[in-house]
Design an enzyme around this catalytic site. Structure first.
Site, mmCIF file in Angstrom:
data_model
loop_
_atom_site.group_PDB
_atom_site.id
_atom_site.type_symbol
_atom_site.label_atom_id
_atom_site.label_comp_id
_atom_site.label_asym_id
_atom_site.label_seq_id
_atom_site.Cartn_x
_atom_site.Cartn_y
_atom_site.Cartn_z
ATOM 1 C CE LYS A 172 -2.088 3.241 2.300
ATOM 2 N NZ LYS A 172 -1.959 4.404 1.380
ATOM 3 C CD GLU A 228 -1.657 10.940 14.842
ATOM 4 O OE1 GLU A 228 -0.674 11.486 13.998
ATOM 5 O OE2 GLU A 228 -2.775 10.801 14.879
ATOM 6 C CD GLU A 247 12.935 0.588 9.927
ATOM 7 O OE1 GLU A 247 13.342 1.576 10.564
ATOM 8 O OE2 GLU A 247 13.381 -0.622 10.129
ATOM 9 C CB CYS A 281 12.970 9.025 9.121
ATOM 10 S SG CYS A 281 13.881 7.875 8.103
ATOM 11 C CD GLU A 354 9.319 12.613 11.934
ATOM 12 O OE1 GLU A 354 8.185 12.195 12.284
ATOM 13 O OE2 GLU A 354 10.292 12.093 11.591
HETATM 14 P P1 NAD Z 1 2.054 8.262 7.817
HETATM 15 O O1 NAD Z 1 2.239 7.576 8.991
HETATM 16 O O2 NAD Z 1 0.947 9.562 7.784
HETATM 17 O O3 NAD Z 1 1.690 7.404 6.625
HETATM 18 C C1 NAD Z 1 2.546 6.264 6.320
HETATM 19 C C2 NAD Z 1 1.574 5.299 5.452
HETATM 20 O O4 NAD Z 1 0.754 4.806 6.331
HETATM 21 C C3 NAD Z 1 0.811 5.922 4.227
HETATM 22 O O5 NAD Z 1 0.823 4.940 3.254
HETATM 23 C C4 NAD Z 1 -0.564 6.242 4.831
HETATM 24 O O6 NAD Z 1 -1.665 6.105 3.928
HETATM 25 C C5 NAD Z 1 -0.690 4.815 5.887
HETATM 26 N N1 NAD Z 1 -1.593 5.118 6.892
HETATM 27 C C6 NAD Z 1 -2.229 6.304 7.492
HETATM 28 N N2 NAD Z 1 -2.931 6.018 8.485
HETATM 29 C C7 NAD Z 1 -3.271 4.675 8.297
HETATM 30 C C8 NAD Z 1 -3.738 4.000 9.323
HETATM 31 N N3 NAD Z 1 -4.508 4.366 10.210
HETATM 32 N N4 NAD Z 1 -3.846 2.494 9.294
HETATM 33 C C9 NAD Z 1 -2.863 1.991 8.193
HETATM 34 N N5 NAD Z 1 -2.129 2.762 7.359
HETATM 35 C C10 NAD Z 1 -2.024 4.059 7.480
HETATM 36 O O7 NAD Z 1 3.438 8.962 7.396
HETATM 37 P P2 NAD Z 1 3.840 9.836 6.220
HETATM 38 O O8 NAD Z 1 3.292 11.304 6.667
HETATM 39 O O9 NAD Z 1 3.679 9.431 5.142
HETATM 40 O O10 NAD Z 1 5.502 9.981 6.532
HETATM 41 C C11 NAD Z 1 6.222 10.638 7.089
HETATM 42 C C12 NAD Z 1 6.567 9.914 8.344
HETATM 43 O O11 NAD Z 1 7.362 8.595 8.234
HETATM 44 C C13 NAD Z 1 7.668 10.480 9.364
HETATM 45 O O12 NAD Z 1 7.198 10.262 10.781
HETATM 46 C C14 NAD Z 1 9.005 10.039 9.202
HETATM 47 O O13 NAD Z 1 9.795 10.129 10.039
HETATM 48 C C15 NAD Z 1 8.493 8.697 9.010
HETATM 49 N N6 NAD Z 1 9.603 7.943 8.264
HETATM 50 C C16 NAD Z 1 10.385 7.107 9.091
HETATM 51 C C17 NAD Z 1 11.335 6.542 8.332
HETATM 52 C C18 NAD Z 1 12.189 5.520 9.106
HETATM 53 O O14 NAD Z 1 12.970 4.682 8.625
HETATM 54 N N7 NAD Z 1 12.203 5.287 10.470
HETATM 55 C C19 NAD Z 1 11.727 6.473 6.979
HETATM 56 C C20 NAD Z 1 11.040 7.283 6.205
HETATM 57 C C21 NAD Z 1 9.673 8.194 6.743
#
Ligand code: NAD
Length: 456
Positions: A172, A228, A247, A281, A354
């Protein structure tokens, strides 16, 4: 403008609802594509296909799966310019680096291919009567849920180990940046895998993501995204005790000690801070600068940041493109505004949360190693940390006390599929990259044989 389809059970399909949603170019804010608005029914179809494909794919010899992974790497490299151009268009990645980043990402498949072939189990001290050995096996159907910040790398970081080691996958991608993943699926089609081995379902996290995380036939969720959402996925996955690899976010400390090479630290941290417009990240999040070098560091940092070429990502000279969307831009500006309201001073366009944007937060000056370690650890995240010193022993003392999955001393560059990446505390569970990252996509089985009984 293009119309995309999803890849389910070896076919390009519309969403069951027949609905689509728009994807925008963040630099121009114009619509560039329509993508299927998947939902629970599409997830059910994809998971059923992946479930059916699992025994076929899992039984293939590792050598064959590794050859397929090598082919995937070659295909990605062959199509690097094309994938990079889509990344520039839908995400705003500067053209200057987009294709090179695809080539780097393709290495994930090579790493998994080579190491998958020698992913050995071992024997546990056995006696003449007993043989005990451990073996690694694929887990089953893996849901891969990824964020928008480096869309292709985030998918491949999980797909390469999961697929190569015999799992089947339902991906997804992020709703606002789905196109690189759909293009990747076009390359996957060329591999002629058993139908359902890899599936891509596009749509919102609240429906597609939640359905996957809660699905009874999904055995593991590999997720990269916000803390979250990670917590929500953990709660949903707990219903069937799914394996999890998470992650999550970071608010990474950069500690500049009084004996640091200030010029080198400025050059590397400015590059790291503003790469991908700060939407990484592992980006520096909180700067702690020793009082003896604070003024020098800040002055040189500001001058270096001012020299960055900001602009149209399609222009070869651009070093920093746009933020991913107007909505995210407003969110980042909101953080800056609330920091000003709480007494922060904005030096250029620039803590606990963040921000995920081109914002460097300079914290109070320090003059004690113990105190700065305490301040660095005083955060719920523990993803990565940077320590700048010329004294190796001092740097290692910091590394031993900082609570994070990675600590880099005297540098902030360096990437390779052989390096583990993953956080402490609320930054996540498990690793991506390295042998540990491969293990995360396997189950470990103990086999115990009573040899005496065999003789009878
Ligand atoms: P997000 O959590 O909003 O979304 C990530 C994915 O989860 C998307 O595909 C989204 O559609 C899906 N999603 C959203 N709500 C959901 C739910 N209730 N159930 C299941 N899936 C759901 O994150 P984002 O805004 O897309 O990305 C930014 C975040 O990602 C930042 O916090 C960043 O630090 C983190 N990140 C971490 C790493 C790492 O390696 N630690 C790498 C890249 C990004």
């Amino acid at each position: 403008m293009s119309q995309f389809k999803m890849w389910i059970n070896g076919k390009w399909v519309e969403a069951e609802s027949g609905k689509t949603y728009p994807v925008y170019n963040p630099a121009t804010e114009t619509e560039i594509a329509q993508v299927p608005l998947g939902g629970k029914a599409d997830v059910d179809k994809a998971v059923a296909a992946a479930r059916k494909a699992f025994p076929i794919w899992a039984k293939k010899p590792q050598a064959e799966r590794s050859q397929i992974a090598m082919k995937m790497s070659a295909l990605m490299q062959e199509h690097a310019k094309e994938l990079g151009a889509i990344d520039t268009m839908e995400h705003g990645t500067p053209t200057k680096t987009a294709a090179a980043s695809v080539v780097m990402t393709a290495q994930r498949f090579e790493w998994a291919a080579y190491n998958g072939r020698s992913l050995m189990g071992h024997t546990v001290p056995s006696t003449a009567e007993d043989l005990v050995y451990l073996q690694r096996e694929p887990i089953g159907v893996v849901a891969i849920i990824t964020p928008w910040n480096v869309p292709l790398a985030m998918v491949v970081g999980k797909l390469a180990p999961a697929l190569t080691l015999g799992n089947t996958c339902v991906i997804k991608p992020p709703s606002i940046n789905s196109l690189t993943t759909l293009k990747l699926a076009e390359l996957i089609e060329k591999l002629e895998l058993p139908p359902g081995t890899v599936n891509v379902v596009t749509g919102p996290g609240g429906t597609v993501g939640e359905s996957l995380a809660a699905h009874r036939s999904v055995d593991m969720v590999g997720f990269t995204g916000s803390c979250e959402t990670g917590k929500r996925i953990m709660a949903l996955a707990s219903q069937t005790i799914k394996r999890l690899q998470l992650e999550l976010g970071g608010k990474n400390p950069v500690i500049i000690l009084d004996d640091a090479d200030v010029n080198a630290a400025v050059a590397e941290t400015v590059t790291g801070q503003f790469r991908n417009s700060g939407q990484i990240c592992g980006s520096p999040g909180r700067y702690y600068v020793h009082e003896k070098v604070y003024d020098e560091f800040l002055e040189k940092y500001t001058a270096a940041a001012q020299k960055l070429v900001v602009g149209d990502p399609a222009d070869e000279r651009t070093q920093m493109g746009p933020l991913v969307s107007g909505e995210h831009r407003n969110r980042v500006e909101g953080y800056i505004k609330s920091a000003i309201d709480e007494g922060a001073k904005v030096i250029l366009k620039v803590a606990r949360e963040e921000i995920f944007g081109p914002v460097a937060c300079f914290m109070e000056k320090f003059n004690s190693d113990e105190k700065v370690i305490e301040m660095a650890n005083d955060n719920v995240f523990g993803l990565t940390a940077y320590v700048w010193t010329r004294d190796t022993a001092r740097g290692i003392r910091f590394a031993n006390q900082i609570e994070s999955g990675t600590v880099q001393i005297g540098q902030s560059h360096g990437w390779g599929p052989e390096l583990p990446w993953g956080g402490y505390k609320e930054s996540g569970i498990g690793k991506e990259g390295s042998l540990y990252g491969l293990y995360d996509f396997t189950n470990l089985k103990r086999v115990q044989v009573d040899l005496q009984a065999m003789k009878k």
